[in-house]
Design an enzyme around this catalytic site. Structure first.
Site, PDB file in Angstrom:
ATOM      1  N   LYS A  35      49.379  80.243  59.276  1.00 39.15           N
ATOM      2  CA  LYS A  35      49.136  79.668  57.884  1.00 39.15           C
ATOM      3  C   LYS A  35      49.959  80.589  56.819  1.00 39.15           C
ATOM      4  O   LYS A  35      50.303  81.491  57.077  1.00 39.15           O
ATOM      5  CB  LYS A  35      47.551  80.117  57.372  1.00 39.15           C
TER       6      LYS A  35
ATOM      7  N   CYS B 165      17.691  81.090  25.878  1.00 37.26           N
ATOM      8  CA  CYS B 165      18.860  80.757  25.429  1.00 37.26           C
ATOM      9  C   CYS B 165      19.350  79.656  25.985  1.00 37.26           C
ATOM     10  O   CYS B 165      19.198  79.377  27.139  1.00 37.26           O
ATOM     11  CB  CYS B 165      19.734  82.126  26.081  1.00 37.26           C
TER      12      CYS B 165
ATOM     13  N   ASP C  20      47.522  69.610  54.961  1.00 36.38           N
ATOM     14  CA  ASP C  20      46.240  70.048  54.341  1.00 36.38           C
ATOM     15  C   ASP C  20      45.261  68.692  53.810  1.00 36.38           C
ATOM     16  O   ASP C  20      45.407  68.429  52.499  1.00 36.38           O
ATOM     17  CB  ASP C  20      46.429  70.849  53.057  1.00 36.38           C
TER      18      ASP C  20
ATOM     19  N   LYS D  45      51.570  71.584  59.074  1.00 39.69           N
ATOM     20  CA  LYS D  45      49.773  71.638  59.029  1.00 39.69           C
ATOM     21  C   LYS D  45      49.539  70.849  57.899  1.00 39.69           C
ATOM     22  O   LYS D  45      49.649  71.623  56.863  1.00 39.69           O
ATOM     23  CB  LYS D  45      49.141  72.926  59.259  1.00 39.69           C
TER      24      LYS D  45
ATOM     25  N   TYR E 199      48.708  63.047  64.675  1.00 41.56           N
ATOM     26  CA  TYR E 199      49.475  64.097  65.484  1.00 41.56           C
ATOM     27  C   TYR E 199      48.770  64.476  66.765  1.00 41.56           C
ATOM     28  O   TYR E 199      49.061  65.281  67.448  1.00 41.56           O
ATOM     29  CB  TYR E 199      49.027  65.715  64.683  1.00 41.56           C
TER      30      TYR E 199
ATOM     31  N   CYS F 177      25.113  87.682  23.037  1.00 41.28           N
ATOM     32  CA  CYS F 177      25.341  86.459  23.764  1.00 41.28           C
ATOM     33  C   CYS F 177      26.145  85.421  23.075  1.00 41.28           C
ATOM     34  O   CYS F 177      25.630  84.952  21.767  1.00 41.28           O
ATOM     35  CB  CYS F 177      23.898  85.981  24.029  1.00 41.28           C
TER      36      CYS F 177
ATOM     37  N   CYS G 232      23.496  82.249  22.194  1.00 37.45           N
ATOM     38  CA  CYS G 232      22.437  82.391  21.166  1.00 37.45           C
ATOM     39  C   CYS G 232      22.536  83.824  20.319  1.00 37.45           C
ATOM     40  O   CYS G 232      21.503  84.060  19.702  1.00 37.45           O
ATOM     41  CB  CYS G 232      21.314  82.294  21.802  1.00 37.45           C
TER      42      CYS G 232
ATOM     43  N   CYS H 275      22.192  88.387  28.879  1.00 31.85           N
ATOM     44  CA  CYS H 275      21.666  87.906  27.721  1.00 31.85           C
ATOM     45  C   CYS H 275      20.081  87.800  28.053  1.00 31.85           C
ATOM     46  O   CYS H 275      19.805  87.206  29.051  1.00 31.85           O
ATOM     47  CB  CYS H 275      21.947  86.390  27.367  1.00 31.85           C
TER      48      CYS H 275
ATOM     49  N   GLU I 122      54.455  71.519  64.141  1.00 29.81           N
ATOM     50  CA  GLU I 122      54.319  70.540  63.453  1.00 29.81           C
ATOM     51  C   GLU I 122      53.773  71.132  62.061  1.00 29.81           C
ATOM     52  O   GLU I 122      53.409  72.041  62.057  1.00 29.81           O
ATOM     53  CB  GLU I 122      53.142  69.650  64.176  1.00 29.81           C
TER      54      GLU I 122
HETATM   55  S1  IVH Z   1      46.156  69.744  66.119  1.00 30.52           S
HETATM   56  C1  IVH Z   1      43.112  70.920  69.119  1.00 30.52           C
HETATM   57  N1  IVH Z   1      47.947  69.132  64.296  1.00 30.52           N
HETATM   58  O1  IVH Z   1      44.308  71.310  61.156  1.00 30.52           O
HETATM   59  C2  IVH Z   1      44.147  70.466  68.011  1.00 30.52           C
HETATM   60  N2  IVH Z   1      45.758  69.644  63.492  1.00 30.52           N
HETATM   61  O2  IVH Z   1      42.107  73.733  62.035  1.00 30.52           O
HETATM   62  C3  IVH Z   1      43.441  70.323  66.817  1.00 30.52           C
HETATM   63  N3  IVH Z   1      45.942  69.673  60.847  1.00 30.52           N
HETATM   64  O3  IVH Z   1      41.347  69.720  62.216  1.00 30.52           O
HETATM   65  C4  IVH Z   1      44.475  69.658  65.775  1.00 30.52           C
HETATM   66  N4  IVH Z   1      47.947  69.153  60.605  1.00 30.52           N
HETATM   67  O4  IVH Z   1      42.437  68.577  60.547  1.00 30.52           O
HETATM   68  C5  IVH Z   1      46.745  69.543  64.468  1.00 30.52           C
HETATM   69  N5  IVH Z   1      49.790  68.703  62.998  1.00 30.52           N
HETATM   70  C6  IVH Z   1      48.504  69.152  63.100  1.00 30.52           C
HETATM   71  C7  IVH Z   1      47.608  69.070  61.870  1.00 30.52           C
HETATM   72  C8  IVH Z   1      46.434  69.632  62.181  1.00 30.52           C
HETATM   73  C9  IVH Z   1      46.745  69.430  59.995  1.00 30.52           C
HETATM   74  C10 IVH Z   1      44.515  70.002  60.743  1.00 30.52           C
HETATM   75  C11 IVH Z   1      43.406  69.286  61.465  1.00 30.52           C
HETATM   76  C12 IVH Z   1      42.701  70.242  62.218  1.00 30.52           C
HETATM   77  C13 IVH Z   1      42.994  71.417  61.449  1.00 30.52           C
HETATM   78  C14 IVH Z   1      42.753  72.499  62.612  1.00 30.52           C
END
Ligand code: IVH
Length: 675
Positions: free
Chosen positions: A316, A433, A120, A118, A227, A410, A413, A428, A116
């Site tokens: 990540k 100041c 932000d 992730k 999710y 500075c 001043c 400074c 999935e």
């Molecule tokens: S699953 C136990 N799925 O990432 C599973 N998290 O560091 C926990 N997040 O707290 C979460 N997209 O805020 C999951 N597709 C996704 C996500 C997701 C973003 C965030 C969420 C979670 C953090 C985990």
């Protein structure tokens, strides 16, 4: 056996990580990049892997995020909202995959992963009872979050009623986020209204969710992708993919089209690369890929470890980088007079945020980068706040670039600056100041110091400019009329400010100490000092030697404290604060000259009268120090039942071992007395 260094580093890391958690989760004002945070966290996990005895329930490794604030009612997550472990590279993902296959695939089932995006944003939980939205909460520390139901109800994406047939009860987990284009429009609107802009879409989403007034939330362009689930009664799913399908069928918004199932580790890495390539084309910010074991039975078998499931991992993306040009440099003067160079960049969009400034930290850094004005540079924003100049593209130089000299005076001043050979920044030295004054005041009123809400830079500058205040003590002499003279300041607001200032008079001593801005006295040192000294007067009388005798206080800090209290200007300021009624709450728990002064105790085994923590507190109250491991410097070991290796080490080193009774005599314990 834990060595002292690891133990100290562990304590430091816990404090540091908890502070960053607070900044990130509660204040929506992170100070470091995700990558820097991850590296602190990894270091902590490394130490805890080696010394599991250091793991306490308070360690950030055992908690997610930060405790819920008092602004919203607490909501318990019946099934904790966990966090995810990160894999930094393909190799770390392979390790995750191998350990699952090796340890848990004995039953020879097919292993399938769901990949999935992730998102932000901010994690939330939505509880539906009988198909009706009953409550919405933030993640908080993973166990207890904040009730944000009213705010959540203003988000169009979130149905108040589920589509039938629905489970009797379901906790839906998802991520609240803001699209990049909406984020830019929101920041423009904030700017037009003279309000603070947000550093990135995540902060904007978090700030918008935690508004006291739901009407403000309603105006923010918040969206959700769901999710996962916590509790679910009355329906079951066999896989993560089925869960996502169920959520979509119930009418919840799911990023289903972007979700892929795959079976091999290589396949997952491919998907990761594809998502990374598509990252820039998406309307929202993603910072990686979440890989989850698909089958729920297998998820249950795998279970969790500390605060994260063993069945999921986050891959990540590396921080985003862009190229731009350094158009100029400005110099910022901090509250201690430190002068920091800031690069002015040709505006460039890095992951949806326009970057036009980057701190260069100091001249050593400028030298390390070999940076000049006019240079083409690579800037990096790791999905978060302050961008960094990471590289100079020297091949693009034309010869017209200009060196960045160390300032001689500075910028605020014009006082000549000096640079100590052991420091990386010039300073400074003018205590009057104006730049330093304003920074000192900002620090004094800040949340971790006197916590005066509603008094920010804008107000302080106005009060200084019309000569209503010259130092922090003057704040306590302000009248309502003085306040009303400020821009956009009505009667009600002025009254509120006066009350907030008055309330700060009795903040705990550690907050005042931190707020005074004594060099090298950060939050932690201020707390340590406040536990030892009942008042500022008591601390002011202390000599360097007496301070150094406190375990956590080193030479530099001790000298800085003594210098502060010897400075006639500071003595006057403290007197003025006292006259104005600033009377901090006493926090001292340590008996000066107590029976254990200068003695180090190690407590091991299980005690019958006290918990280990209580016994440690008793040691400290009696003036001693409680340490975690036995060394030649240990004076006593208090050994309870089943004391193990620490007792053995004490015996080997000839350290005196005492039982609870002797301990009680040593600390002169009187039930309901000292304790
Ligand atoms: S699953 C136990 N799925 O990432 C599973 N998290 O560091 C926990 N997040 O707290 C979460 N997209 O805020 C999951 N597709 C996704 C996500 C997701 C973003 C965030 C969420 C979670 C953090 C985990």
């Amino acid at each position: 056996m834990v060595d002292l260094f690891s133990q100290q580093r562990h304590t430091e890391l816990c404090q540091e990580i908890n502070r960053h958690n607070r900044l990130y989760y509660s204040q929506d004002q992170p100070e470091i990049s995700d990558a820097e945070y991850d590296s602190l966290f990894r270091e902590l996990l490394g130490i805890e892997a080696e010394y599991p005895e250091l793991i306490t329930p308070e360690s950030p490794s055992q908690r997610v995020g930060t405790p819920a604030s008092k602004k919203f009612a607490p909501v318990e997550h019946i099934i904790p909202m966990l966090s995810l472990k990160n894999a930094k590279n393909a190799e770390e993902f392979h390790d995750f995959d191998t350990s699952i296959r090796k340890n848990f695939l004995a039953r020879n089932a097919d292993l399938e992963y769901v990949c999935e995006m992730k998102l932000d944003g901010v994690a939330i939980e939505l509880t539906y009872e009988d198909g009706k939205l009953f409550r919405a909460s933030t993640r908080g520390d993973g166990f207890v979050g904040e009730d944000i139901t009213e705010n959540i109800k203003t988000i169009d994406d979130i149905p108040h009623t589920l589509t039938a047939p629905y489970p009797e009860l379901i906790d839906v987990r998802g991520e609240i986020y803001i699209n990049l284009a909406d984020f830019q429009a929101l920041n423009r609107a904030q700017e037009d209204a003279g309000d603070k802009t947000f550093a990135n879409p995540r902060n904007a989403a978090a700030g918008s969710l935690r508004q006291i007034d739901a009407k403000v939330t309603a105006q923010r362009p918040l969206r959700i992708f769901c999710y996962g689930v916590g509790r679910m009664q009355g329906l079951e799913t066999a896989s993560q993919f089925e869960t996502l399908q169920l959520l979509a069928r119930l009418g919840l918004r799911v990023n289903l089209r972007e979700t892929t199932c795959s079976s091999g580790a290589e396949e997952v890495i491919n998907i990761f690369c594809q998502f990374q390539d598509r990252r820039d084309t998406l309307p929202f910010e993603i910072d990686g890929v979440v890989v989850k074991v698909n089958e729920i039975t297998l998820q249950e078998e795998l279970g969790m470890v500390s605060r994260s499931p063993r069945w999921a991992i986050a891959l990540k993306f590396p921080p985003r980088q862009e190229q731009t040009i350094v158009e100029g440099i400005s110099l910022q003067v901090g509250r201690t007079g430190a002068i920091t160079p800031v690069a002015h960049l040709k505006p460039v969009t890095v992951s949806g945020v326009t970057v036009s400034r980057a701190s260069l930290h100091n001249w050593d850094e400028i030298e390390r980068l070999d940076l000049r004005i006019g240079d083409h540079v690579v800037v990096e924003r790791a999905g978060d706040v302050i961008p960094d100049v990471v590289k100079v593209l020297t091949e693009k130089r034309t010869g017209n670039e200009r060196l960045i000299p160390l300032p001689t005076e500075c910028p605020e001043c014009s006082t000549p600056v000096h640079k100590n050979p052991d420091e990386v920044v010039p300073r400074c030295s003018n205590p009057h100041c104006p730049a330093q004054t304003i920074e000192r005041m900002k620090h004094f009123v800040s949340r971790d110091a006197m916590d005066i809400e509603g008094l920010g830079e804008k107000q302080l500058v106005q009060l200084i400019n019309c000569s209503k205040i010259t130092d922090v003590a003057d704040l306590y002499l302000l009248s309502k009329e003085d306040m009303c003279a400020m821009e956009r300041m009505g009667d009600a607001l002025a009254e509120k400010l006066i009350l907030a200032i008055a309330a700060s008079k009795n903040q705990p001593l550690s907050k005042l100490l931190f707020g005074l801005g004594v060099r090298h006295v950060g939050r932690n040192t201020a707390k340590i000092l406040a536990r030892r000294f009942a008042s500022l007067d008591e601390l002011a009388k202390c000599t360097t030697d007496q301070l150094i005798a406190i375990h956590e206080i080193g030479d530099k800090v001790a000298r800085s404290i003594v210098d502060y209290f010897a400075n006639p200007g500071k003595i006057l300021l403290l007197e003025k604060l006292h006259q104005a009624g600033v009377q901090p709450q006493e926090e001292a728990v340590v008996q000066q000259g107590g029976p254990l002064t200068g003695k180090t105790f190690v407590i091991t085994g299980s005690l019958s009268k006290w918990s280990r923590k209580e016994a440690e507190e008793l040691v400290e109250k009696a003036g001693g120090r409680a340490a975690g491991s036995v060394s030649k410097k240990t004076d006593y070991v208090l050994a309870g039942e089943n004391a193990g290796s620490k007792l053995a080490k004490a015996e080997k080193l000839g350290v005196e071992v005492v039982d609870e009774e002797t301990f009680a005599q040593l600390i002169e314990f009187k039930p309901n007395g000292l304790g």
